[in-house]
Design an enzyme around this catalytic site. Structure first.
Site, PDB file in Angstrom:
ATOM      1  CG  HIS A   1      -4.026   2.811  12.292  1.00  0.00           C
ATOM      2  ND1 HIS A   1      -4.043   4.168  12.187  1.00  0.00           N
ATOM      3  CD2 HIS A   1      -4.096   2.540  13.626  1.00  0.00           C
ATOM      4  CE1 HIS A   1      -4.118   4.699  13.403  1.00  0.00           C
ATOM      5  NE2 HIS A   1      -4.140   3.743  14.301  1.00  0.00           N
TER       6      HIS A   1
ATOM      7  CG  HIS B   1      -8.779  10.170   7.915  1.00  0.00           C
ATOM      8  ND1 HIS B   1      -9.591  10.362   9.001  1.00  0.00           N
ATOM      9  CD2 HIS B   1      -7.534   9.960   8.402  1.00  0.00           C
ATOM     10  CE1 HIS B   1      -8.854  10.281  10.103  1.00  0.00           C
ATOM     11  NE2 HIS B   1      -7.614  10.035   9.777  1.00  0.00           N
TER      12      HIS B   1
ATOM     13  CG  ASP C   1      -0.121   7.159   7.072  1.00  0.00           C
ATOM     14  OD1 ASP C   1      -1.193   6.688   7.499  1.00  0.00           O
ATOM     15  OD2 ASP C   1       0.840   7.404   7.808  1.00  0.00           O
TER      16      ASP C   1
HETATM   17  C1  SDX Z   1      -4.255   6.736   9.532  1.00  0.00           C
HETATM   18  O1  SDX Z   1      -8.304   7.219  12.249  1.00  0.00           O
HETATM   19  C2  SDX Z   1      -7.289   7.948  12.241  1.00  0.00           C
HETATM   20  O2  SDX Z   1      -7.284   9.043  12.752  1.00  0.00           O
HETATM   21  C3  SDX Z   1      -6.056   7.341  11.596  1.00  0.00           C
HETATM   22  C4  SDX Z   1      -4.846   8.271  11.419  1.00  0.00           C
HETATM   23  C5  SDX Z   1      -4.249   8.652  12.742  1.00  0.00           C
HETATM   24  O3  SDX Z   1      -3.561   9.697  12.782  1.00  0.00           O
HETATM   25  O4  SDX Z   1      -4.349   7.852  13.702  1.00  0.00           O
HETATM   26  O5  SDX Z   1      -5.255   9.433  10.738  1.00  0.00           O
HETATM   27  C6  SDX Z   1      -3.744   7.579  10.637  1.00  0.00           C
HETATM   28  O6  SDX Z   1      -4.490   5.575   9.738  1.00  0.00           O
HETATM   29  C7  SDX Z   1      -4.533   7.383   8.209  1.00  0.00           C
HETATM   30  C8  SDX Z   1      -5.163   6.390   7.196  1.00  0.00           C
HETATM   31  C9  SDX Z   1      -4.022   5.552   6.557  1.00  0.00           C
HETATM   32  N1  SDX Z   1      -4.594   4.480   5.729  1.00  0.00           N
HETATM   33  C10 SDX Z   1      -4.528   4.519   4.386  1.00  0.00           C
HETATM   34  O7  SDX Z   1      -4.095   5.463   3.741  1.00  0.00           O
HETATM   35  C11 SDX Z   1      -5.041   3.242   3.711  1.00  0.00           C
HETATM   36  C12 SDX Z   1      -5.926   3.628   2.528  1.00  0.00           C
HETATM   37  N2  SDX Z   1      -7.176   4.238   3.040  1.00  0.00           N
HETATM   38  C13 SDX Z   1      -8.314   3.360   3.190  1.00  0.00           C
HETATM   39  O8  SDX Z   1      -8.021   2.070   3.608  1.00  0.00           O
HETATM   40  C14 SDX Z   1      -9.478   4.046   3.938  1.00  0.00           C
HETATM   41  O9  SDX Z   1      -9.630   5.290   3.388  1.00  0.00           O
HETATM   42  C15 SDX Z   1      -9.415   4.190   5.438  1.00  0.00           C
HETATM   43  C16 SDX Z   1      -9.174   2.902   6.131  1.00  0.00           C
HETATM   44  C17 SDX Z   1      -8.370   5.163   5.836  1.00  0.00           C
HETATM   45  C18 SDX Z   1     -10.773   4.736   5.917  1.00  0.00           C
HETATM   46  O10 SDX Z   1     -11.691   3.758   5.598  1.00  0.00           O
HETATM   47  P1  SDX Z   1     -13.256   3.976   5.922  1.00  0.00           P
HETATM   48  O11 SDX Z   1     -13.492   5.233   6.633  1.00  0.00           O
HETATM   49  O12 SDX Z   1     -13.757   2.715   6.524  1.00  0.00           O
HETATM   50  O13 SDX Z   1     -13.846   4.202   4.489  1.00  0.00           O
HETATM   51  P2  SDX Z   1     -14.371   3.055   3.581  1.00  0.00           P
HETATM   52  O14 SDX Z   1     -13.365   1.932   3.544  1.00  0.00           O
HETATM   53  O15 SDX Z   1     -15.752   2.734   3.976  1.00  0.00           O
HETATM   54  O16 SDX Z   1     -14.329   3.754   2.152  1.00  0.00           O
HETATM   55  C19 SDX Z   1     -15.449   4.452   1.654  1.00  0.00           C
HETATM   56  C20 SDX Z   1     -15.375   4.249   0.143  1.00  0.00           C
HETATM   57  C21 SDX Z   1     -15.325   2.773  -0.268  1.00  0.00           C
HETATM   58  O17 SDX Z   1     -15.819   2.698  -1.616  1.00  0.00           O
HETATM   59  P3  SDX Z   1     -17.373   2.198  -1.832  1.00  0.00           P
HETATM   60  O18 SDX Z   1     -17.527   0.927  -1.056  1.00  0.00           O
HETATM   61  O19 SDX Z   1     -18.216   3.323  -1.306  1.00  0.00           O
HETATM   62  O20 SDX Z   1     -17.492   2.011  -3.325  1.00  0.00           O
HETATM   63  O21 SDX Z   1     -14.146   4.819  -0.353  1.00  0.00           O
HETATM   64  C22 SDX Z   1     -13.346   3.794  -0.900  1.00  0.00           C
HETATM   65  C23 SDX Z   1     -13.859   2.483  -0.350  1.00  0.00           C
HETATM   66  O22 SDX Z   1     -13.565   1.422  -1.250  1.00  0.00           O
HETATM   67  N3  SDX Z   1     -11.990   4.060  -0.443  1.00  0.00           N
HETATM   68  C24 SDX Z   1     -10.928   3.977  -1.225  1.00  0.00           C
HETATM   69  C25 SDX Z   1      -9.856   4.344  -0.402  1.00  0.00           C
HETATM   70  N4  SDX Z   1     -10.299   4.625   0.827  1.00  0.00           N
HETATM   71  C26 SDX Z   1     -11.630   4.437   0.794  1.00  0.00           C
HETATM   72  N5  SDX Z   1     -10.803   3.636  -2.530  1.00  0.00           N
HETATM   73  C27 SDX Z   1      -9.524   3.678  -3.018  1.00  0.00           C
HETATM   74  N6  SDX Z   1      -8.441   3.998  -2.277  1.00  0.00           N
HETATM   75  C28 SDX Z   1      -8.569   4.348  -0.986  1.00  0.00           C
HETATM   76  N7  SDX Z   1      -7.494   4.677  -0.260  1.00  0.00           N
END
Ligand code: SDX
Length: 446
Positions: free
Chosen positions: A285, A324, A380
């Site tokens: 997050h 996201h 971010d």
């Molecule tokens: C913020 O919710 C909000 O609005 C948050 C925010 C706000 O203003 O409050 O926007 C702020 O928190 C932004 C997000 C910051 N976090 C990151 O940048 C961390 C990296 N991102 C990931 O951890 C992820 O994308 C999330 C947590 C942001 C979202 O996760 P989801 O929606 O649960 O998606 P998921 O984990 O189910 O991913 C779907 C697929 C998966 O692969 P498969 O299982 O389908 O093979 O995408 C992959 C994930 O492994 N994936 C990534 C990835 N993010 C998702 N693979 C590599 N790198 C990534 N960053």
């Protein structure tokens, strides 16, 4: 209008609308048929409970780990269209607010639902500005932390401590009390953050200067040394103000959900804000902006990006700052942050890590692993480059997210409190554990 679904035109092959806003469900376990109402393109989960095989059954529930497709509330604060990359606070686009507004004005909009007129803005600014001081005793808490304590740990602790200084905050259904706590939280978050930063440097705390703007004063409390009055660089002051606008709210994200959930027990807003700050701290997050910089430093050079991306695709790493839950397109905030980065670099010099970030983005936007998963840069991804150029240590990056998000947390908390449909948050579960079994004394256990 539902923010979790983009507005998509009905395809030409779609059947003609019947005008009946209901869902017919047939339970194939017994052939019973149910008709449940649809409102806002949603059904109420409680309408599933009538579906039973035996009269003694508890009834049907919906199961949605991490709430990927569950609306927890009705809100009028922030609208996001994830497919189109749209973000609006109370109907105003993030692009227009970032260009024309200020953080304090945007915080007023988010909290009150309308932009303030000149008199309202002047009064609002006065009250927030005159609530920037913190009780001297809080300095004693800060002195108790190690020099290398993470400032988010200090912020969570000191925000929670504010609840002990303002017992009147428990009067949560008194609008005057909520107004006063709002002034205090918005006014004191920058002070707590700045004091935590100064503690980590072993430097004396700088008290608020009410002649400066919200962000100007924050920079003053962070960076002033021996000068009698701090004069913030106007470009950096405006850059920080725009970054604060971008981070002010984001509908039902993890930390807002924590604010609503903890607040639903009717605890005071300081304790709920501490919980929200803790949720934001997580690397998935608000802690992601710090992890992005650590990732860029770990990659080390543009030449190493391809190898790192390979590790990401192998599932060994996350590309921090990408992806996201809602945005399946470029986060509109990330576009604005990227522009601000160049404005800050013009003043402070170019952060060389941006070349690595740009290469990560270039590869990711072309590579099917990211394209197929609709992973784009989020808010971010570029912010840390700006904060580092401004002289902040990486550990301060999530703190710079928490300060402006406080306005969104309070707005979400207040909307929850005033929503007659809301009550204490208490989800159900699917129990798959042991059935009843008898106690076995220790000498007879396997
Ligand atoms: C913020 O919710 C909000 O609005 C948050 C925010 C706000 O203003 O409050 O926007 C702020 O928190 C932004 C997000 C910051 N976090 C990151 O940048 C961390 C990296 N991102 C990931 O951890 C992820 O994308 C999330 C947590 C942001 C979202 O996760 P989801 O929606 O649960 O998606 P998921 O984990 O189910 O991913 C779907 C697929 C998966 O692969 P498969 O299982 O389908 O093979 O995408 C992959 C994930 O492994 N994936 C990534 C990835 N993010 C998702 N693979 C590599 N790198 C990534 N960053």
């Amino acid at each position: 209008m539902s923010s979790t679904k983009s507005g998509t035109a009905a395809s030409s092959s779609a059947p003609a609308a019947t005008g009946r806003e209901t869902l017919t469900i047939i339970d194939n376990r017994n052939g019973r048929q149910y008709e449940v109402p649809i409102k806002h393109d949603t059904i109420r989960a409680i309408d599933l409970r009538q579906m039973k095989v035996h009269e003694s059954d508890f009834g049907m529930m919906s199961y949605d780990p991490a709430f990927t497709n569950t609306a927890s509330c009705i809100s009028k604060i922030t609208f996001i269209d994830g497919d189109k990359g749209i973000l609006r606070y109370r109907g105003y686009s993030i692009e227009e607010l970032a260009e024309k507004s200020t953080y304090l004005e945007t915080a007023y909009l988010i909290l009150h639902g309308e932009l303030p007129n000149e008199a309202q803005l002047k009064e609002w600014t006065y009250h927030v500005t005159h609530h920037t001081f913190i009780h001297e005793s809080i300095k004693k808490f800060l002195d108790g932390f190690h020099y290398d304590a993470h400032p988010m740990g200090m912020l969570i602790s000191t925000v929670a401590a504010l609840s002990t200084f303002y017992p009147d905050a428990k009067d949560i259904f008194n609008p005057e009390s909520r107004r006063k706590q709002t002034y205090r939280l918005l006014g004191k978050m920058p002070t707590l953050a700045a004091f935590a930063y100064r503690h980590s440097l072993g430097m004396p705390f700088i008290y608020p200067d009410n002649d400066l703007s919200y962000c100007g004063n924050f920079l003053n409390m962070l960076f002033r040394t021996t000068e009698l009055q701090y004069h913030p660089n106007p470009t950096l002051e405006r850059a920080l103000d725009v970054l604060f606008i971008l981070h002010a709210d984001h509908e039902q994200n993890c930390s807002s959900t924590a604010m609503r959930g903890v607040g639903s027990s009717h605890v005071d807003p300081y304790s709920a804000t501490a919980a929200a700050t803790a949720a934001l701290y997580g690397p998935l997050h608000g802690g992601a902006n710090e992890q992005v910089l650590r990732m860029l430093v770990e990659i080390g050079s543009v030449n190493n990006v391809a190898a790192y991306i390979k590790r990401v695709k192998a599932g060994e790493k996350l590309l921090m700052g990408f992806g996201h839950r809602v945005y399946k397109n470029y986060d509109p905030r990330a576009k604005i942050v990227k522009r601000i980065a160049y404005e800050v670099f013009d003043v402070l010099g170019r952060n060389p890590l941006i070349d690595i970030a740009l290469e990560c983005e270039r590869i990711a936007l072309e590579d099917d692993y990211f394209v197929s998963r609709r992973l784009y840069p989020n808010v971010d991804f570029y912010t840390g480059l700006i904060y580092q150029a401004m002289g902040f240590p990486m550990t301060m990056f999530p703190v710079l997210f928490a300060i402006p998000r406080t306005s969104g947390w309070i707005a979400q908390w207040q909307e929850m409190l005033l929503d007659s449909e809301q009550k204490i948050a208490r989800p159900r579960q699917i129990y798959l554990g042991h059935d009843l079994r008898s106690y076995i004394p220790p000498d007879r256990r396997g």
